[in-house]
Write an enzyme that holds these catalytic residues in place. Structure first.
Site, short mmCIF file in Angstrom:
data_model
loop_
_atom_site.label_atom_id
_atom_site.label_comp_id
_atom_site.label_asym_id
_atom_site.label_seq_id
_atom_site.Cartn_x
_atom_site.Cartn_y
_atom_site.Cartn_z
N GLN A 77 42.84 44.32 36.69
CA GLN A 77 42.82 44.39 35.23
C GLN A 77 42.23 43.11 34.65
O GLN A 77 42.94 42.25 34.15
CB GLN A 77 44.26 44.59 34.73
CG GLN A 77 44.40 44.85 33.27
CD GLN A 77 44.08 46.27 32.91
OE1 GLN A 77 44.50 47.19 33.57
NE2 GLN A 77 43.33 46.45 31.85
N PHE A 78 40.90 42.98 34.71
CA PHE A 78 40.26 41.76 34.21
C PHE A 78 40.50 41.54 32.73
O PHE A 78 40.45 40.42 32.23
CB PHE A 78 38.76 41.75 34.53
CG PHE A 78 37.93 42.58 33.61
CD1 PHE A 78 37.33 42.02 32.50
CD2 PHE A 78 37.74 43.93 33.86
CE1 PHE A 78 36.55 42.78 31.64
CE2 PHE A 78 36.97 44.71 33.01
CZ PHE A 78 36.37 44.13 31.90
N THR A 79 40.82 42.61 32.00
CA THR A 79 41.01 42.48 30.55
C THR A 79 42.26 41.67 30.19
O THR A 79 42.43 41.31 29.02
CB THR A 79 41.07 43.86 29.87
OG1 THR A 79 42.15 44.61 30.44
CG2 THR A 79 39.76 44.61 30.05
#
Length: 150
Positions: A77-79
């Site tokens: 989940q890079f966000t």
């Protein structure tokens, strides 16, 4: 490294090439930042595996994942490293580059497995449909920098 831990009754992830499901356990949303290190992996894996987020017979959060024979669904989940301070479009300059992030993400999952936990994953860098039946709800954010919880 930043991880959102959600205690779940069940969770699943699907896309064109992945269809993974777990029962009782944790759904982890795993963000790898530019400054994430192997020390963060070790610190966070140990902290999450030993976290007492399940209720005992008295209704107190006293049991860890191993004690309830729980599983983990780990989702990249890079966000989680979104910068929303300016404008309306988030920036992701604090996220690690995909190649390096995937390597640390896989290493994190392998470290969790070394504790004897069944760990299933999504597919790094793809759009996924994640279905989470949050139990409680219990949701906790863990973050480590330089191998220390912050």
């Amino acid at each position: 490294m930043r991880i959102v831990v959600q205690r779940v009754k069940h969770a699943s992830v699907t896309n064109d090439s992945v269809d993974n499901k777990i029962n009782k356990g944790y759904c982890l949303l795993v963000g790898v930042g530019k400054s994430s290190t192997e020390a963060d992996i070790a610190t966070l894996a140990k902290k999450i595996v030993n976290a007492r987020l399940f209720e005992d017979a008295d209704g107190k959060l006293n049991l860890n994942l191993q004690q309830v024979e729980g599983e983990i669904l780990s989702i990249s989940q890079f966000t989680l490293y979104a910068d929303v301070r300016k404008g309306n479009r988030p920036g992701f300059t604090q996220s690690m580059s995909p190649d390096c992030a995937n390597e640390l993400y896989e290493q994190f999952n392998d470290t969790l497995r070394s504790y004897g936990i069944n760990v299933l994953t999504g597919e790094f860098g793809t759009d996924m449909l994640v279905d989470i039946a949050n139990d409680g709800p219990v949701t906790i954010i863990y973050e480590s920098q330089d191998g220390k919880i912050i």
